[in-house]
Enzyme design. Structure first.
Site, PDB file in Angstrom:
ATOM      1  CG  ASP A 125      79.363 -47.473 -12.546  1.00 41.50           C
ATOM      2  OD1 ASP A 125      78.059 -46.875 -12.915  1.00 41.50           O
ATOM      3  OD2 ASP A 125      79.477 -47.711 -11.441  1.00 41.50           O
ATOM      4  NE  ARG A 176      74.149 -44.080 -12.785  1.00 42.13           N
ATOM      5  CZ  ARG A 176      74.926 -44.942 -12.215  1.00 42.13           C
ATOM      6  NH1 ARG A 176      76.279 -45.071 -12.479  1.00 42.13           N
ATOM      7  NH2 ARG A 176      74.476 -46.018 -11.829  1.00 42.13           N
TER       8      ARG A 176
END
Length: 303
Positions: A125, A176
């Site tokens: 992330d 992402r």
């Protein structure tokens, strides 16, 4: 933005934790890993993949980093044992980035290596801008040996992201793409929602042009429309991309995406350290609180 949404976004950091918990309970699987397993099984039965994340970030000591590293390995083992269609998401600060960069990298390396052994995947992330360079460096260092088993998040609201895509296009790319959630200074991030959306579309097309695999992370139907247009434009097969959404957010749009033949992955967070995550999500999307209030008081309708 409605008056209610404005008030929520401005006051959320000061709302007592128990009240935030009422708003957030639909968006977190629960306090334990078995809660994430239960939710993942429910989603898998609907043809939806998940990524599981244990909540916790910006830790205070390296013993905590070791704890989270072992929990991430446990998650990967559990996914394998339970036969789940799921992978793992983790945060670099959870692994000790703000305390010792080398320790954090080695922790992530061990997790990604374990994922490769199990035939699984780890998404690193992206956090606030103080972490961006190091997070991208981690990904660059891992992606060659662990191609197909590691990816990173890039944020459309950051002014630097198109250049980051260019710089990473010299090797395998698994991204992402999300809008971005941290409250960054204007020098780093776009503030206007229209510009952020335009940046998202621009960056997504650049990623497709470079041959990246992209997890298209959005709940904005305008962006879903633009993404499907680009998927058609570049003739992408469904194994070249996926849509991604948060647990509990716009389940109707989720069904529409899946029923249209696209793959979809839902982010399933769990853990006892849920409050910082919940406050950020409510600040980003006050409609979560609006929906929770309707459910709490039995109010129906769209207004």
């Amino acid at each position: 933005m409605s008056l209610l949404n404005f008030l929520i976004s401005k006051s959320i950091m000061h709302i007592p934790g128990p009240l935030v918990g009422i708003f957030a309970k639909s968006y977190i699987a629960g306090p334990e890993l078995n809660d994430a397993v239960r939710v993942t099984k429910e989603l898998n039965s609907q043809g939806i993949m998940t990524t599981i994340d244990i909540l916790g970030e910006f830790i205070k000591n390296l013993d905590e980093a070791e704890y989270y590293r072992e929990r991430c390995i446990e998650i990967l083992d559990t996914i394998k044992k339970e036969g789940l269609d799921a992978n793992l998401s983790l945060k670099p600060t959870q692994m000790g980035l703000n305390l010792n960069k080398e320790v954090a990298f080695n922790n992530i390396l061990k997790i990604v290596d374990h994922a490769k052994q199990l035939g699984n995947f780890v998404r690193i992330d992206m956090e606030d801008v103080t972490c961006t360079n190091d997070t991208i460096d981690f990904y660059r260092s891992l992606r060659g040996k662990y191609q197909g088993h590691v990816g990173v998040v890039l944020q459309a609201y950051l002014r630097r992201t198109p250049k980051d895509v260019e710089n990473l296009s010299d090797g395998p790319m698994n991204f992402r793409l999300c809008k971005g959630i941290y409250n960054e200074k204007r020098v780093h991030a776009y503030k206007d929602p229209y510009i952020i959306n335009q940046s998202f579309i621009y960056i997504l097309e650049k990623m497709f042009q470079k041959g990246a695999y992209v997890g298209i992370a959005t709940h904005d139907e305008k962006l879903v429309f633009e993404a499907t247009r680009l998927i058609e434009k570049y003739g992408l097969t469904r194994d070249k991309y996926e849509f991604q959404m948060l647990l509990g957010v716009d389940e109707e749009l989720r069904r529409i995406i899946v029923n249209s033949g696209h793959r979809l992955r839902v982010y399933v967070p769990f853990g006892k350290d849920w409050l910082p995550y919940s406050r950020r999500r409510l600040k980003e999307n006050p409609n979560i609180a609006r929906h929770a209030l309707r459910q709490l008081f039995g109010i129906h309708g769209s207004n």
